[in-house]
Design a protein around this motif. Sequence first.
Motif, short mmCIF file in Angstrom:
data_model
loop_
_atom_site.label_atom_id
_atom_site.label_comp_id
_atom_site.label_asym_id
_atom_site.label_seq_id
_atom_site.Cartn_x
_atom_site.Cartn_y
_atom_site.Cartn_z
N SER A 59 -3.89 2.30 -0.35
CA SER A 59 -4.69 2.06 0.86
C SER A 59 -5.34 3.32 1.39
O SER A 59 -6.30 3.24 2.18
CB SER A 59 -3.81 1.44 1.95
OG SER A 59 -2.75 2.31 2.30
N HIS A 86 -0.90 -1.57 4.27
CA HIS A 86 -1.98 -2.34 3.65
C HIS A 86 -2.29 -3.53 4.56
O HIS A 86 -1.42 -4.36 4.82
CB HIS A 86 -1.57 -2.86 2.27
CG HIS A 86 -1.17 -1.78 1.32
ND1 HIS A 86 -2.01 -1.31 0.33
CD2 HIS A 86 -0.01 -1.08 1.20
CE1 HIS A 86 -1.39 -0.37 -0.37
NE2 HIS A 86 -0.18 -0.21 0.15
N ASP A 109 -12.11 0.05 -3.85
CA ASP A 109 -12.29 -1.22 -4.52
C ASP A 109 -13.34 -1.16 -5.62
O ASP A 109 -13.49 -2.11 -6.40
CB ASP A 109 -12.64 -2.31 -3.50
CG ASP A 109 -11.44 -2.70 -2.64
OD1 ASP A 109 -10.30 -2.35 -3.02
OD2 ASP A 109 -11.64 -3.35 -1.60
N SER A 144 -7.67 -2.21 -1.48
CA SER A 144 -7.17 -3.34 -0.71
C SER A 144 -6.47 -4.35 -1.60
O SER A 144 -6.89 -4.64 -2.72
CB SER A 144 -8.32 -4.02 0.04
OG SER A 144 -9.20 -4.66 -0.85
#
Length: 482
Positions: free
Chosen positions: A21, A60, A26, A38
């Motif tokens: 995190s 998270h 991503d 994520s």
Amino acid sequence: MPTLNNKQIELMFDKIYYVDSINGADSNNGSKTSPFQSVNYAVTKCGNKGDAIFALAGTHDVTRIAGAYDSGGLWDDNKEIAFFGENDKTIFLCDGRKHSGRDTHCIMFQNAGTKAYNITFDFKVGSGRTNNYQTSICGIGGNATKGEVINCLFKIDGTFPNFTYSNNATSVTKFINCVFDVKVNFMQSYSGSGFTIENCVSNFAFYGEGTRKNIFKATFDTNYHITNYNETELNIGVYTGISSWYSKWVLNSILIKANNKAYAPITIEKSSTENLSKYIKNVTASGGTSPEKTIDGYTGNVSSYGWYFGNNAPSAWIKYEFISPISIDKIGIFSYYHAGYEAIKEFTIEASRTGSFSGEQKILYEGVHPNESSVFFIDYGFKNNFKYKFYRLVIKNIYPGNGGNNLSINEVQFWKNHSSINLLQLDSLSEKNFINYGSPSNFPLDGTIESSLYLLKGDLSENSTNLILLQLEKKPLSIKLR
């Protein structure tokens, strides 16, 4: 196939996606060196079955903003996913404050194969939600939740804690070795209460619903160690169980230190097997003839040397009280069809320290006696390193018909296997000795000890700074030095 070593169990997956995190993105590929940022994005990358998500230490935010009735919690998109966290370090924030829908939930698993391990769930219920259907741990817009949650901690800030809201079906989510940190007693769930809580504790009382096995109202310290019960002996809370917070990831080498000397386990030898029936003080049963004859030695006459109970009584039981608490890891049962009496079929073996068997007992074994014509002892072994004063054989069903539906047990024997470990004495707990003499970390040990166990964490560089000192949980009956 990629693997994760959870305690001493190697788990294999098609793909493992890592999530960081803080340092992830991503846009990365989700590998260990290029993690996603994520968890929710990692879910979209998982296949329908066979993938895992490993969330590294940190917070998270897994909050899912969906409809008015199913927002706030961890979602699997109806895929069979294994979610993993680092013990006491991975936090999943399920934040009901981020949406204005009517309900917020924490566990939103649609797939029966989904599992979550070693995760702290920070469940923020959000303001204005005061009804049980608005604040349940499990829920997906009124649908049933499934899957398993193992060795996880739930920190719930709402004042109306309950387990499930499911108008359309029965939720079957299973919670194993979990801790629930709540502000008040649990209230009744609105609907769908088919969930299971097993080996779990809460600082306030659970509500009397669902399937509850070995659960306790407990106090715990700031690290969630239980302070009013022996968590290890009772196998309750996050520091016990198949994914215990005592465990470490990818442990592949082991040495032992005792009396300031280092040893490497070489071999395990079975040294003796003891029949413990002679230590039985008293025998009682749910009905029928005098049950103490089940340990007197069967000679062929069930009415004189066994126990029988008429009319196919369900959940019949025999309870054995020992002179003092004793550890048993095998029971032999002699039960077969003869002379108008039937053999047992489905049964459980239970253990209790108090003898009440009112919910505090430990189930050691659940099984099926193979047939109704086995004219000999059949042994049932199980892992049990703890001492109990009371053991109970519970018969759930018999083989009916031939003998007039009368249950009979001719003889029951209790056994304990003793083992010894051969150890090689070393000069030190050095990197060289770990490389040369380190042995697999899953070798068996029996009993309780006060020595130190050293483990080398295999996913780090092999040097002395990566030795992890743990308390050895079990001990051999004897040690042989070479």
